[in-house]
Enzyme design. Structure first.
Site, short mmCIF file in Angstrom:
data_model
loop_
_atom_site.label_atom_id
_atom_site.label_comp_id
_atom_site.label_asym_id
_atom_site.label_seq_id
_atom_site.Cartn_x
_atom_site.Cartn_y
_atom_site.Cartn_z
N LEU A 156 -26.28 -0.36 -28.01
CA LEU A 156 -24.94 0.05 -28.43
C LEU A 156 -24.47 -0.80 -29.60
O LEU A 156 -23.76 -0.31 -30.49
CB LEU A 156 -23.96 -0.05 -27.25
CG LEU A 156 -24.32 0.81 -26.04
CD1 LEU A 156 -23.19 0.79 -25.00
CD2 LEU A 156 -24.61 2.26 -26.44
N TYR B 17 -24.59 -7.20 -11.13
CA TYR B 17 -24.19 -6.79 -12.49
C TYR B 17 -22.80 -6.14 -12.46
O TYR B 17 -21.91 -6.50 -13.26
CB TYR B 17 -25.25 -5.83 -13.04
CG TYR B 17 -24.83 -5.04 -14.25
CD1 TYR B 17 -24.63 -5.67 -15.48
CD2 TYR B 17 -24.65 -3.65 -14.18
CE1 TYR B 17 -24.24 -4.92 -16.60
CE2 TYR B 17 -24.28 -2.93 -15.28
CZ TYR B 17 -24.07 -3.56 -16.49
OH TYR B 17 -23.69 -2.83 -17.59
N SER C 146 -22.70 6.27 -19.13
CA SER C 146 -24.09 6.19 -19.59
C SER C 146 -24.10 6.56 -21.07
O SER C 146 -24.00 7.75 -21.40
CB SER C 146 -24.97 7.18 -18.82
OG SER C 146 -24.79 7.03 -17.43
P1 NAI Z 1 -28.59 -3.94 -24.43
O1 NAI Z 1 -29.33 -4.69 -23.37
O2 NAI Z 1 -29.37 -3.08 -25.35
O3 NAI Z 1 -27.71 -4.95 -25.31
C1 NAI Z 1 -27.18 -6.14 -24.79
C2 NAI Z 1 -27.41 -7.25 -25.79
O4 NAI Z 1 -26.85 -8.45 -25.26
C3 NAI Z 1 -28.90 -7.51 -26.07
O5 NAI Z 1 -29.16 -7.39 -27.45
C4 NAI Z 1 -29.12 -8.93 -25.58
O6 NAI Z 1 -30.00 -9.69 -26.39
C5 NAI Z 1 -27.71 -9.51 -25.62
N1 NAI Z 1 -27.58 -10.64 -24.69
C6 NAI Z 1 -28.03 -10.71 -23.41
N2 NAI Z 1 -27.79 -11.94 -22.91
C7 NAI Z 1 -27.16 -12.63 -23.89
C8 NAI Z 1 -26.66 -13.96 -23.98
N3 NAI Z 1 -26.77 -14.83 -22.96
N4 NAI Z 1 -26.10 -14.34 -25.15
C9 NAI Z 1 -25.99 -13.48 -26.19
N5 NAI Z 1 -26.45 -12.22 -26.18
C10 NAI Z 1 -27.03 -11.81 -25.03
O7 NAI Z 1 -27.47 -3.08 -23.67
P2 NAI Z 1 -26.56 -1.90 -24.24
O8 NAI Z 1 -26.98 -0.65 -23.59
O9 NAI Z 1 -26.48 -1.97 -25.71
O10 NAI Z 1 -25.14 -2.29 -23.61
C11 NAI Z 1 -24.20 -3.03 -24.35
C12 NAI Z 1 -23.05 -3.42 -23.42
O11 NAI Z 1 -22.48 -2.25 -22.86
C13 NAI Z 1 -23.48 -4.28 -22.25
O12 NAI Z 1 -22.48 -5.24 -21.97
C14 NAI Z 1 -23.58 -3.32 -21.10
O13 NAI Z 1 -23.34 -3.95 -19.85
C15 NAI Z 1 -22.49 -2.33 -21.45
N6 NAI Z 1 -22.72 -1.01 -20.90
C16 NAI Z 1 -23.68 -0.19 -21.44
C17 NAI Z 1 -23.89 1.07 -20.92
C18 NAI Z 1 -24.85 2.04 -21.54
O14 NAI Z 1 -24.93 3.17 -21.05
N7 NAI Z 1 -25.59 1.67 -22.58
C19 NAI Z 1 -23.14 1.54 -19.74
C20 NAI Z 1 -22.17 0.58 -19.25
C21 NAI Z 1 -21.98 -0.63 -19.83
C1 15L Z 2 -24.91 0.56 -17.25
O1 15L Z 2 -24.00 -0.23 -17.01
C2 15L Z 2 -26.13 0.15 -17.97
O2 15L Z 2 -25.85 -0.80 -18.97
C3 15L Z 2 -26.88 1.32 -18.58
O3 15L Z 2 -28.19 0.90 -18.94
C4 15L Z 2 -26.95 2.50 -17.62
O4 15L Z 2 -27.70 2.13 -16.48
C5 15L Z 2 -25.54 2.90 -17.20
O5 15L Z 2 -24.82 1.79 -16.68
C6 15L Z 2 -25.51 4.03 -16.17
O6 15L Z 2 -24.86 3.87 -15.15
O7 15L Z 2 -26.13 5.07 -16.43
#
Ligand code: NAI
Ligand code: 15L
Length: 267
Positions: free
Chosen positions: A15, A136, A165
């Site tokens: 994201l 989480y 998602s």
């Molecule tokens: P992602 O795993 O691709 O990105 C998360 C980033 O955070 C990674 O680049 C990682 O290197 C970085 N990270 C992890 N630990 C770290 C630390 N200790 N210090 C600094 N950076 C750190 O996940 P995505 O899908 O891009 O999600 C982004 C955010 O959105 C997350 O907080 C996730 O929980 C939230 N989210 C995403 C959803 C989705 O459908 N993609 C759904 C719900 C929430």
């Molecule tokens: C999340 O919070 C995760 O970051 C993502 O990878 C998906 O699992 C999403 O929820 C989901 O519920 O589909």
């Protein structure tokens, strides 16, 4: 007042990379941060590698920043050590760094897993009680409460987006309910940056007819999703799992993993 410098954490993630592209040129300076390597800084960008678990590094990261898009951290279920460092200590460090630096606003990537133990048959809104479906999800519920503390006590306003998602396309039947397009995520982030509020919770979801959530609070703030998972219904409808707890709960397999409770007791 326009923002001069906006910080995006998680900039190397799925994201974060989407938002980086969408926000290019939107502010005089976009500061991009992640633990992992990122593409080099372009015009109007700063790239700073930083571990969210490192309090002094995060305090430095927040300096001279007006608003933060907090997308960094552990993004799926994991052991306590990872969740504690990246999402709980990381969130504390970020909000405290923001307070010290005079940051005005944080848009927080919360998750549907903060409320994942709710039944799919119950349509919930932003006032539903937290019902985390794992470590989480609990860290996201904690992040939402932390945001409330800093919003009401210290004036750091916050929008907590319980993202469903967010992927290029819905991947399964559950995501017909939970999917948020990248473009709608961009629209919600824009609402988070510009609307008039102190502390709000919204759902990060497109205009899906099968949504689990009443997102009227987001609409009240100005969110107008333009996409819908409905055009993928034919592709995924009926493709359910043979996992009864996953099918019963909004969090799906996050809820059923390690489940040892009473299904009849679920909210
Ligand atoms: P992602 O795993 O691709 O990105 C998360 C980033 O955070 C990674 O680049 C990682 O290197 C970085 N990270 C992890 N630990 C770290 C630390 N200790 N210090 C600094 N950076 C750190 O996940 P995505 O899908 O891009 O999600 C982004 C955010 O959105 C997350 O907080 C996730 O929980 C939230 N989210 C995403 C959803 C989705 O459908 N993609 C759904 C719900 C929430
Ligand atoms: C999340 O919070 C995760 O970051 C993502 O990878 C998906 O699992 C999403 O929820 C989901 O519920 O589909």
């Amino acid at each position: 007042m326009p923002y001069q410098r906006v910080l995006l954490t998680g900039a190397a993630g799925n994201l974060g990379r989407e938002l980086r592209t969408r926000l290019a040129g939107r502010f005089p300076t976009l500061r991009l941060s992640d633990l992992a390597e990122m593409a080099p800084a372009g015009p109007g960008e700063e790239v700073v590698r930083c571990d969210l678990a490192d309090a002094s590094a995060v305090a430095e990261l927040c300096r001279d920043v007006d608003a933060i898009l907090h997308f960094g951290g552990q993004a799926t279920e994991a052991g306590w050590d990872k969740v504690l460092a990246a999402n709980i200590a990381g969130a504390i460090n970020l909000w405290e760094g923001a307070r010290l630096a005079g940051v005005r606003r944080i848009v927080f990537a919360s998750s549907n897993h903060a409320i994942g133990m709710h039944r799919r048959s119950t349509t919930i809104d932003h006032r539903a009680m937290a019902a985390p479906d794992g470590r989480y999800g609990l860290s996201k519920a904690f992040g939402e409460d932390l945001a409330a503390l800093y919003a009401y006590k210290h004036g750091v306003s916050a929008l907590c987006i319980r993202i469903g998602s967010s992927f290029a396309e819905p991947a399964d039947a559950r995501q017909l309910s939970t999917w948020m397009s990248f473009a709608d995520l961009g629209r919600m982030v824009e609402v988070g940056l510009t609307a008039d509020y102190t502390y709000e919770i919204v759902y990060g979801v497109s205009d899906n007819s099968r949504s689990f959530w009443d997102n009227s609070n987001a609409e009240r703030l100005g969110y107008r999703p333009a996409d819908s998972a409905d055009r993928f219904i034919e592709t995924h409808i009926g493709k359910t799992t043979d996992d009864p707890i996953a099918e019963l709960t909004q969090g799906g397999t996050f809820s059923s993993s390690e489940f040892s409770g009473d299904p009849d007791a679920l909210p």
